[in-house]
Every structure is written in C-alpha cells, then in structure tokens.
Design an enzyme around this catalytic site. Sequence first.
Site, PDB file in Angstrom:
ATOM      1  N   SER A 314      12.444  -7.565   8.498  1.00  0.00           N
ATOM      2  CA  SER A 314      11.988  -8.515   7.493  1.00  0.00           C
ATOM      3  C   SER A 314      11.825  -9.898   8.127  1.00  0.00           C
ATOM      4  CB  SER A 314      12.964  -8.529   6.313  1.00  0.00           C
ATOM      5  OG  SER A 314      12.410  -9.199   5.212  1.00  0.00           O
ATOM      6  N   ASP A 459       9.320  -3.241   3.505  1.00  0.00           N
ATOM      7  CA  ASP A 459      10.475  -3.928   4.090  1.00  0.00           C
ATOM      8  C   ASP A 459      11.513  -2.969   4.656  1.00  0.00           C
ATOM      9  OD1 ASP A 459      12.522  -5.594   4.741  1.00  0.00           O
ATOM     10  OD2 ASP A 459      12.482  -6.737   2.882  1.00  0.00           O
TER      11      ASP A 459
END
Length: 730
Positions: A314, A459
């Site tokens: 991320s 993610d």
Amino acid sequence: MTANSSRRRLQMKSPRTDGDEKEEDYGLPDFHTRFINDEDLEEFEKALNAPQALSLIAINDWRPIHRRVRKPGKLPKVPQRTKDETREGVVYTLLKWPFLLFVLSWIVFLGALYILTRLYISLYEHFFAWTGQRQRLRRALHSTVDYQHWKNAAKELDEYLGNDAWKERPQYAYYDNTTVMTVVSQLRQLRAQTEAGGINGKAAAEELCTLLEGCIKTNFAGIENPRLYSETYYGTKDLVQEFIEEAHTSLRLVLTSQQLSDERKQGLFRHLDTNFGRTVLCLSGGATLAYYHFGVIKALLDNDVLPDIISGTSGGALVAALVATRTDEELKKLLVPELAHKIKACQDGITTWAVRCWRTGARFDVMQWAEQCSWFCRGSTTFREAYERTGRVLNVSCVPSDPHSPTILANYLTSPNCVIWSAVLASAAVPGILNPVVLMMKKPDGTLAPYSFGHKWKDGSLRTDIPLKALDVHFNASFSIVSQVNPHISLFFFSSRGSVGRPVTHRKGRGWRGGFLGSALEQYIKLDLNKWLKVMRHLELLPRPLGQDWSEIWLQRFSGTVTIWPKSVLSDLYYILSDPSVQRLARMLHEGQQCTFPKIKFISNRMKIERVIAEGLMKDPEWAGSGRWNNVPFRSRTDQTLPLEENAQQRSASMLADTMSHLRDTGHFREAPTSHPTGSPVRPTSGRRNSLMEEIRRQSAVFFDDTDDTMPSDDEKFPYQGQSSGTKIG
C-alpha cells in the site's frame, strides 16, 4: 475517460523553462523530469476500460442464455457471498445477526476498556517511572537530531540507570552464554594460529572454517534474541558484542587468507549464506502515515545498515519503490522535507472527489495516481530494471480482486517484467479509495501490455501487509525489520517488558510497564479482542462490505524480528488522506528517525556479518556480476549440489567432540539423539544444509525469541502458490 481525453489532460500542463526549473526544483534531483510517456498511460487506460472475460452466453446454437445488460453510468454490483459460501440451517439463520450484534457490542466495550487501560499505564509511568533526573535524560534523548548524539545520550541514560553492570555480566537466561564464551575463545585461538602461518597455520585455517560453519547461523545460541537488546538503551551483553566482533574478524581473515584454496572459500561462504540467511526491510501500509517510513529509511541509510531486500505494501510500496529505484546518493538528496512538493496525489478538492466517488465508487482517480506514482518509480521501470540499476530487490504485495485467489509478491524473480508503478497502484487500491487496477508488463519492444490476462488487483494490506513467509521462500529472509504505521495496529502495540532499545526503567528492568496488574489487564483485553475477531471470521458472521472480508486486516502478523513503530499524533488521522506539507513531512522524518535509532545497534550487528558473507560470495566467479549481486544472487537458497568433503566431515566430527566434551565437563550439555546414523553423509534438508555444529544449535534452541501471538493468515501460510492464474511473465 477515453485515451484522447487523457492525452488532452496531460498536454494541458504548462511547460517550464530551464530558468524556472533551476529556481523551483527545491534541491531535489529530477524534480521536473517526467519519466513516463503518454503512450504508457494510454495503454494502461485501455487495459482498465477493457471488458472482462465474457461469460457463457449460449449452451448451444438452439439454447441461448439471456444476460442482463447493465445500464450506462450504473455502478457495478459489489460481489456478495455465493451460494457455496453461505451456510444453511434454521438456527444459523435465526441467530446469525443477533450473535453478530452481541459480538460487535462486546468488541466495542473491550476497545473502550483497552484505551482506558493504556491511559492508566501512561499515567503510572509518568508519575512513578519518569521523574527527576530520569525524565531530564529521557527528554535529552528524544531531542537529538542524529544518531551519534542519540547514542551519547543513550549511554548517559544507561549509566544513570545502572544498565552497564548488566552488560558486563555474561549470564542471562535468554541465551547460552557458556557456548558463546567457548566459541569466542576457540575463534580467537584459531585466528591467532592462522595469522602465525606455517604448517600449523594451514591446519588452523581449516579448523577455523569448520568452526565458522558451525557458529555463523541465524540466532546461534540465542544471540539474536531481541531480549538481549531490550535491557539497555544502547548495546547488548559485552560477551555477545565480543562474539560479533570476533566472528567478523575471523571471516575477514578467511576471506583474505592465502592458506585456503578458492574452492574452499567459495564452499564456505555459500554454506554460510544458506545458514545465516538474509535481512529484509518490510514497510507496512497506512495511507499517508506511510510517509513515516521516509524517516526510517533515512536513519538506516545514514548509518549504512539499509538492507538490499525491501518489501512494501500500500503506502509502504510507494516508499519502497522510491528506495529501490534510486541510488544511495540520490536518496540522500530526496529524503528531505522538500520532498512534500512532489507528493500531490490527494490535491483534489471535496467537490471534485465527492462527484467522482458518486460516479465511480472510489475517491481517487486511477489515471491521476498513475502519473503521480510514476515519478517515484522512475517511469515505467520494471522490477528487473530497478534491480539492475540499484542492486536492491523490491517486493510489492498485491491481492486479487477475487477473494479466493492467492496473493502475489511481485519482485524481479516472480514478475521481472512487471511495471513497478502499476504494482504500487494495485497494492494501494483500497476498496472505496481506489478501484482495483490492472498490472502492466513491459514487452521486449518497450511498449506496455496487460499482465496476468488483465486480472485486476487491490490493496495488499487487506491480506498480507507483512509477507514474511513469501520473503523467506524466495530470498531466505531469516531476519526481518518491520516498520509498522497502520493506525489500527499501532494502537494495540504494547511491550510490557520492554522492546529493543526501550527497556523497562523501574525495578532495574525486571518490572512490568504499568505494574503487573496494568500489564496483565492490557494483555487479557488484547487477547480477548483477538479471540472474538477469530470467532466472527470462522463462524462467517461478518458481511462483506465492498466485497472484502475485513477481518483479515486484524488477524495477520504485523511484526518482525525488529519492529519499528513511529510515534504518530491524533492529527495524523485527520490528514490520513491528505498530502503532507513541508512542516508535517519534516516532523514525520524526525519521528521516523527517532524510533529507528534504538534498533540500529541490533541491526548493525546483524548486517556486519551478513555483508562479509556477501563480499565472500562476490569473489565466487559463478556469483560475481556487474552489480552488487549476480542476476541470480539467491541461488544458494535451494542449491543442493554442494556435498561436504569427507575430510571436512571428519574434522567437523573431531572438533564437535572436543566442544561437546568441554560442555559436558561444565555441566551445560545433555545428550540428544541424532537424526543421522553414524557414518551417514550429511546432506541438505529442504534446501538448507545441516551445519557442522548442529548439536550446539539444537541445545541452545530452548531459548526462543518472543513471538507474535496473532495467528498468521492463510496467505502467510501459503504465500506463493505457483501463480496458477497466469501471474508469471514470460
């Protein structure tokens, strides 16, 4: 958004003159360089807008299946649990929602109680632990701006607290001091004989190699137990430090010795590399809190202990990409507060992103982020190209949009031609924040094409924030440095008995933070919270908002051998989706460095040995290359073609017998059954060869490192499953 509109949007940028660039580059290298070209962005946009694989529309020519047609502008339906995933039964149907409501209410109550407990512990330490001269020395420690000043302040605090006496005393329950003392004595003796030269010198050199093969391994005799660095602000036991220095000196001697053949040296350093493993740096997600990682990187870089293997997820993937695509000299110029002028991913106003969120279901525009991200990744650089440029191994964790497909750890081995900025975007695609994206690969002619059949990814923090298992599989990563900034995890980090470089100050380090009752209550609440989260997951009580099982963001392993927790403030939550100002980034850099300084001594001791081994590998013609590593630097992870010589086994057996005899005489050794029959050859097991002093390691293995109580997720247990869905690039 069409390709033409994207091109027009990019061409609307006003050109800068050379004079403007010199005045407004803020001292940052390549500040005005646009590394990516329009053609790459257009290919990415085409891949995003390409239709998904069509489902079956007819069983045969006479039996068509009528498909529903989605109206233009309507958001795609969020995937829900299928019939196969939904439990049946009257009792389950009746009790599911009441039980879920009860569990959620209890979790909220426990969360509030946990916050009150942590507040009590903070007040307890403020009034009973940090008072008078202690508090003044502590403030001086936290006000330092570089590592040398921090080290001096830490030594002064250790001296005041009486921690120096603990260093001088070799006995400690968390490592085998008798074995370490014996090995240090033998290393020193053999090194002196080797340096003397002559006939005895050659025999001593062989014995020195044999002893090094037995003691240079991960956590030998417990010397890498974090507890050994958690009783002082700086340093560890003098005996442990003496072992590190003596092992380093002995390895240097072997590396330059003329009394050993090149083949013997090559075999030794390959063996040591397999046994000792590699150090990896993992950068967690955490939205804009990930910019704390810049301070962590700066502290490691300035003290020359930055590992070559870096993983990011991320927001951490963006920081890792910047590090992996820049040289050390470039990084030192970039890791400054003025870097905030280049971070513009969240600059849209509320009216802009609110309309976008209503239309697309995500707050941010993928194409804008692609352009912003490309500067940090040096344009359409691939994982292999980044490795060849800097020698650093970048790893980015990505999760498929399908909740049941395995995650991937993209790097120069698993996906060498994958474009880094597309992997960073995929790793940051939190549902509701950024829609899932397509990974892109670079073809031989330099153009881009969709990767993995155009499947979309999101993610990595949702399932594998810290992919330690996958890193160990690919790179033999036995020592991990984790920089953890996730706000939902940082709240629950608490070490009741101190951590590396942050000891418990009262009762001479043998007490509990907040007293025993405070630490016990904190631990009980945290374990109970973890239990109820697992109950909800295993009983399938939780719905799937935005098509995601959100329990995984709590039930992963978030720590490593060394875990760094930058200290955040409440305002960070308010600005969690905002670009940092120069002042905020300066504070983040300072806090990131401050929380890293206590860990540097532990890391440097590890890196000191690891880099000598790497230097020995570079002298091997089969390993040496144009950069710091060969294109296949991790070959020894699975190399099983290097059998030990028979005479080396005999020398090992003789030396092992002498060492065991000494330990029996001192009463620190018990016989244990061996796994190999007498006279059987020693062969590698599961890609790792048994060391020549395996018995010593086995006996010292009773002293374990502190482990994380959180159960690893399924993705951690099986981090890499062959990429059956076409995740490898040919």
